[in-house]
Scaffold this active site. Sequence first.
Site, PDB file in Angstrom:
ATOM      1  CG  HIS A  15      -0.163   0.142   2.528  1.00  0.00           C
ATOM      2  ND1 HIS A  15       0.553  -0.893   3.090  1.00  0.00           N
ATOM      3  CD2 HIS A  15      -0.002   1.189   3.373  1.00  0.00           C
ATOM      4  CE1 HIS A  15       1.121  -0.499   4.211  1.00  0.00           C
ATOM      5  NE2 HIS A  15       0.801   0.771   4.402  1.00  0.00           N
ATOM      6  CG  ASP A  19       1.693   5.010   4.767  1.00  0.00           C
ATOM      7  OD1 ASP A  19       1.084   3.931   4.921  1.00  0.00           O
ATOM      8  OD2 ASP A  19       2.874   5.173   5.101  1.00  0.00           O
ATOM      9  CG  HIS A  61       5.036   1.045   2.867  1.00  0.00           C
ATOM     10  ND1 HIS A  61       4.417   2.163   2.365  1.00  0.00           N
ATOM     11  CD2 HIS A  61       4.519   0.841   4.100  1.00  0.00           C
ATOM     12  CE1 HIS A  61       3.561   2.621   3.258  1.00  0.00           C
ATOM     13  NE2 HIS A  61       3.594   1.837   4.320  1.00  0.00           N
ATOM     14  NE  ARG A  80       2.391   4.403   9.330  1.00  0.00           N
ATOM     15  CZ  ARG A  80       1.270   4.937   8.863  1.00  0.00           C
ATOM     16  NH1 ARG A  80       0.539   5.720   9.613  1.00  0.00           N
ATOM     17  NH2 ARG A  80       0.890   4.690   7.625  1.00  0.00           N
TER      18      ARG A  80
HETATM   19  C1  SIN Z   1       3.144   1.037   7.664  1.00  0.00           C
HETATM   20  O1  SIN Z   1       2.533   0.441   6.785  1.00  0.00           O
HETATM   21  O2  SIN Z   1       3.140   2.252   7.726  1.00  0.00           O
HETATM   22  C2  SIN Z   1       3.938   0.255   8.682  1.00  0.00           C
HETATM   23  C3  SIN Z   1       5.189  -0.286   8.100  1.00  0.00           C
HETATM   24  C4  SIN Z   1       5.939  -1.123   9.092  1.00  0.00           C
HETATM   25  O3  SIN Z   1       5.528  -1.222  10.262  1.00  0.00           O
HETATM   26  O4  SIN Z   1       6.944  -1.707   8.706  1.00  0.00           O
END
Ligand code: SIN
Length: 277
Positions: A101, A103, A251, A266
């Site tokens: 996906h 973000d 990612h 995050r």
């Molecule tokens: C995310 O998708 O923002 C998380 C990525 C992760 O935890 O590696």
Amino acid sequence: MSIPNLDIRPIAGALGAEIHGVNLAKDLDDDMFAAIHQTMLDHCVIMFRDQDISPQAQIDFAKRWGKLHKHPFMPGLKGHPELLEIVKKEDDVHTLGGDWHTDQMFTAVPALATMLYAKETPPAGGDTLFSNMYMAYDALSDAMKAMLADARTVNIYTKNKGRAAAMKNDYSDGEPEEYVHPLFRTHPETGRKTLYLSYKGVTRRIAGLSDEESGPILDFLMKHATRPEFTCRFAWEPGSLGIWDNRSVMHLAVNDYHGFRRVMHRLTIEGQPIKAA
Ligand code: SIN
């Protein structure tokens, strides 16, 4: 302005670089920030090792990139509402972000970049995969590019997806809605074209097509965009800080460390309205 020469070490042929020799708690004058920003544009995803920063210092660094974006459906850390603590405990089965996906594609103005700071990591596993969406776009045939040139996708937050126990949704500010974005977009800073997509839980269909019509196209595009030669993989350690450009990468958090705990801080940075390619 004198842009410093950074120690940049690419980690794969397609994208991704580690930047060494920078202490993010001390070294962030405007010239250093300009060099880091350019490195992210060039490599799409960058990683710093062995950083020791507080939530406030991470927030201050993230604000250099733009306005912070608050997750619409997940509460942030106490005292720092923009900072999402991603926790997967030893007995959690699901992880956040375990499908390909980009973000906040489920919002009107998706995120420009995401900054992830590793607090606790499993002894092995828990990596994040990234895929270069410039390469994915460039590698499509001219006929496919022409056929889908004006295509738009319909995107929505996946309400009922399995998530780790700590990652609770909160819909008190409103229920998820559908947002339409161009399938091919132009990166506002590099001017390059990218394929803009998330897994089917978010990118539900191509606008105007039936599920039967758009499903196989989206399946093909996802398979194409995640070809191994378009990807790289980041292995996190406590103190690793990564930043990725959501306008040029997808990612996926790899869920391969059952029995171990992983905690990440995050932040997402607000993007701009999306320009079609
Ligand atoms: C995310 O998708 O923002 C998380 C990525 C992760 O935890 O590696």
